[in-house]
Design a protein around this motif. Structure first.
Motif, mmCIF file in Angstrom:
data_model
loop_
_atom_site.group_PDB
_atom_site.id
_atom_site.type_symbol
_atom_site.label_atom_id
_atom_site.label_comp_id
_atom_site.label_asym_id
_atom_site.label_seq_id
_atom_site.Cartn_x
_atom_site.Cartn_y
_atom_site.Cartn_z
ATOM 1 N N ASN A 168 1.043 -1.234 0.339
ATOM 2 C CA ASN A 168 0.459 -0.180 0.164
ATOM 3 C C ASN A 168 0.761 1.736 -0.173
ATOM 4 N N SER A 169 2.360 0.926 0.339
ATOM 5 C CA SER A 169 2.943 2.323 1.054
ATOM 6 C C SER A 169 3.818 2.999 -0.675
ATOM 7 N N LEU A 170 3.862 0.993 -1.149
ATOM 8 C CA LEU A 170 4.145 1.803 -1.629
ATOM 9 C C LEU A 170 3.191 2.480 -3.385
ATOM 10 N N ARG A 195 4.813 11.192 1.552
ATOM 11 C CA ARG A 195 4.352 10.134 1.355
ATOM 12 C C ARG A 195 5.502 8.653 0.211
ATOM 13 N N PHE A 196 5.888 10.324 -0.238
ATOM 14 C CA PHE A 196 7.173 9.364 -1.123
ATOM 15 C C PHE A 196 8.022 8.111 -0.026
ATOM 16 N N MET A 197 8.725 8.411 0.990
ATOM 17 C CA MET A 197 9.676 7.854 1.795
ATOM 18 C C MET A 197 8.474 7.236 3.170
ATOM 19 N N GLU A 198 7.622 6.895 2.382
ATOM 20 C CA GLU A 198 6.886 6.202 4.073
ATOM 21 C C GLU A 198 7.382 4.467 3.516
ATOM 22 N N PRO A 199 7.749 4.363 2.364
ATOM 23 C CA PRO A 199 7.853 2.709 2.304
ATOM 24 C C PRO A 199 9.098 1.768 3.303
ATOM 25 N N CYS A 228 9.303 13.324 7.873
ATOM 26 C CA CYS A 228 8.562 14.830 7.606
ATOM 27 C C CYS A 228 9.241 15.912 7.489
ATOM 28 N N CYS A 229 10.312 15.608 8.690
ATOM 29 C CA CYS A 229 10.698 17.308 9.000
ATOM 30 C C CYS A 229 11.552 17.243 7.521
ATOM 31 N N ILE A 230 12.455 16.661 6.673
ATOM 32 C CA ILE A 230 13.056 16.595 5.485
ATOM 33 C C ILE A 230 12.192 17.055 4.327
ATOM 34 N N SER A 231 10.866 16.348 4.154
ATOM 35 C CA SER A 231 9.819 17.204 3.646
ATOM 36 C C SER A 231 9.483 18.276 3.336
#
Length: 470
Positions: A65-67, A374-378, A402-405
């Motif tokens: 789902n994360s992908l 969400r790009f780094m959620e996986p 979250c901080c980096i994005s």
């Protein structure tokens, strides 16, 4: 007597085994006991059901789902956020131009007779009783009540309904899975809650007792407005009528079987509330179906309204500004409670436009920020799968992501706003665009320097071979 004593001992043993062995043993036990004892056991098992139930999702399912979110949903959200920011800035500039033009062209007129035909006018007059629309109270209240005259009627209705709530948490101990807890409570609701969409059929029936319902003849929360109203010598159209506040409570005759309750508001005023209690039964201990309603209309004791709009032979409609660069013309109109001056009216209008601009800017930025995270959620889901420390490590990765994005989201937001402002307000847009370019360039340089430093710390092949020989 010996046989009765022996029977009681057997039933006691069965009771103990039932409490220890679970639902299956309970069913077998009920079928072997006397009808009276079986009924008591069934009631006990019904009351001992949990008030919530959990549903699990595996780590593999979460990762897939994360992908999908990272590769498909997140890019779309970024595009939507950029579009929202760009449209909002264009709207803000066009609205400001329209208000500036309206402030120059508006003419204040008296309440004696229609004046300045074809112009934008501003006047403060009383709402006339003549021509007020008649509204019948809806549902069961229509039979015993006369029609109400006013600019509108608001119905505020509440009914007790069974409501579903859910809470999702990560599984402890790793594995990457999550557990969703469903719970059901009885709450006051202003609309019908469809219990056929609940996830756990048996649980909500046990917690609430009976299905939700809203009889057709029971009024629902809704607001009705007149198509027009007379303010002074002018007739205002429906967009103006919808701005007239409905703050006066309506005293109605309650239908047979209904009760009246005088309720006090936080401001010290009072109004009549009409209620009907549902029958409390064994299957409906929470009284699902309890109902209460109140009715509101325009306040005739405070009839003065300030109107801003285009006068066409005594008919007031919204005014549209002229076209300008990238603007097709903004709509300006308003109706305010009480008597207001021209400066006060336009000050409020400009404050409202500025507040809307800020709110939409924040929403657009948050949408882009969320999409970038969400790009780094996986990566966070993969960390959750590590035994023992997985959930903690996943939380840390999600916090870092979250901080980096936030930085690319800020740069993207400023870039979109800057591009729009370069076209519409160059003095503001060009500095914003420079900040965007500088931020992106700093990110690229940082990445290049990090790569060079990493290569410098690693010996090349020849130097490594020489060290090995020595």
């Amino acid at each position: 007597s010996n046989s009765q004593t022996k029977t009681k001992k057997q039933e006691s043993k069965i009771l103990v085994s039932t409490l220890l062995s679970g639902p299956k043993a309970l069913f077998l036990c009920i079928s072997s006991l006397t009808p009276t004892l079986s009924l008591s056991f069934f009631a006990l098992s019904f009351l001992s059901l949990p008030s919530h139930i959990m549903e699990s999702q595996s780590g593999a399912s979460r990762f897939m789902n994360s992908l999908v979110v990272a590769l498909c949903v997140a890019p779309i959200l970024v595009i939507v956020g950029c579009f929202l920011l760009g449209w909002n800035e264009k709207r803000a500039v066009c609205d400001q131009r329209a208000l500036d033009e309206a402030l120059e062209k508006v003419k204040e007129v008296p309440c004696t007779a229609p004046a300045e035909d074809g112009h934008l006018v501003l006047f403060s007059c009383d709402v006339s009783d003549k021509g007020l629309a008649s509204f019948e109270l809806p549902g069961v209240f229509a039979e015993k009540n006369k029609a109400i005259k006013g600019t509108g009627v608001q119905v505020k209705a509440l009914m007790k309904q069974c409501v579903e709530s859910q809470d999702t948490k990560k599984d402890k101990g790793g594995g990457g899975g999550t557990t969703t807890t469903f719970s059901y409570t009885v709450e006051w609701s202003d609309h019908f809650v469809d219990d056929s969409k609940f996830h756990k059929d048996l649980l909500w029936k046990q917690a609430c007792g009976v299905p939700n319902s809203w009889p057709d003849n029971f009024p629902t929360s809704k607001t009705f407005y007149a198509d027009s109203a007379i303010v002074g010598p002018y007739t205002v159209s429906k967009p103006f009528v919808q701005k007239i506040p409905l703050t006066a409570p309506v005293k109605a005759s309650a239908p047979n079987g209904w009760s009246e309750t005088k309720t006090t508001t936080s401001g010290g005023g009072s109004f009549m509330e009409y209620s009907l209690e549902a029958v409390k039964t064994k299957n409906n201990p929470n009284r699902i179906g309890d109902y209460k309603v109140s009715f509101w209309t325009s306040d005739k004791s405070h009839p003065t309204m300030t109107v801003l709009g285009l006068n066409k032979n005594g008919q007031v409609t919204p005014w549209v500004s002229g076209k300008s660069w990238l603007c097709s013309g903004g709509t300006v109109y308003d109706l305010m409670y009480g008597k207001e001056s021209k400066d006060d009216v336009f000050s409020v209008k400009m404050d409202e436009a500025s507040a809307m601009t800020v709110i939409l800017r924040i929403l657009g930025f948050l949408l882009i920020w969320f999409a970038c995270s969400r790009f780094m959620e996986p990566l966070g889901v993969l960390a959750d799968c590590i035994p023992c420390i997985g959930p903690w490590l996943g939380d840390q990765i999600e916090a870092i992501a979250c901080c980096i994005s936030c930085f690319p989201a800020c740069a993207c937001s400023l870039g979109v706003i800057g591009v729009v402002y370069v076209a519409m307000r160059p003095l503001i847009g060009i500095p914003m665009l420079l900040i965007f370019v500088g931020t992106m360039a700093a990110g690229v340089l940082f990445k290049m320097n990090s790569s060079k430093n990493a290569e410098a710390r690693q010996p090349d092949g020849y130097y490594g071979q020489e060290m090995a020989v020595n």
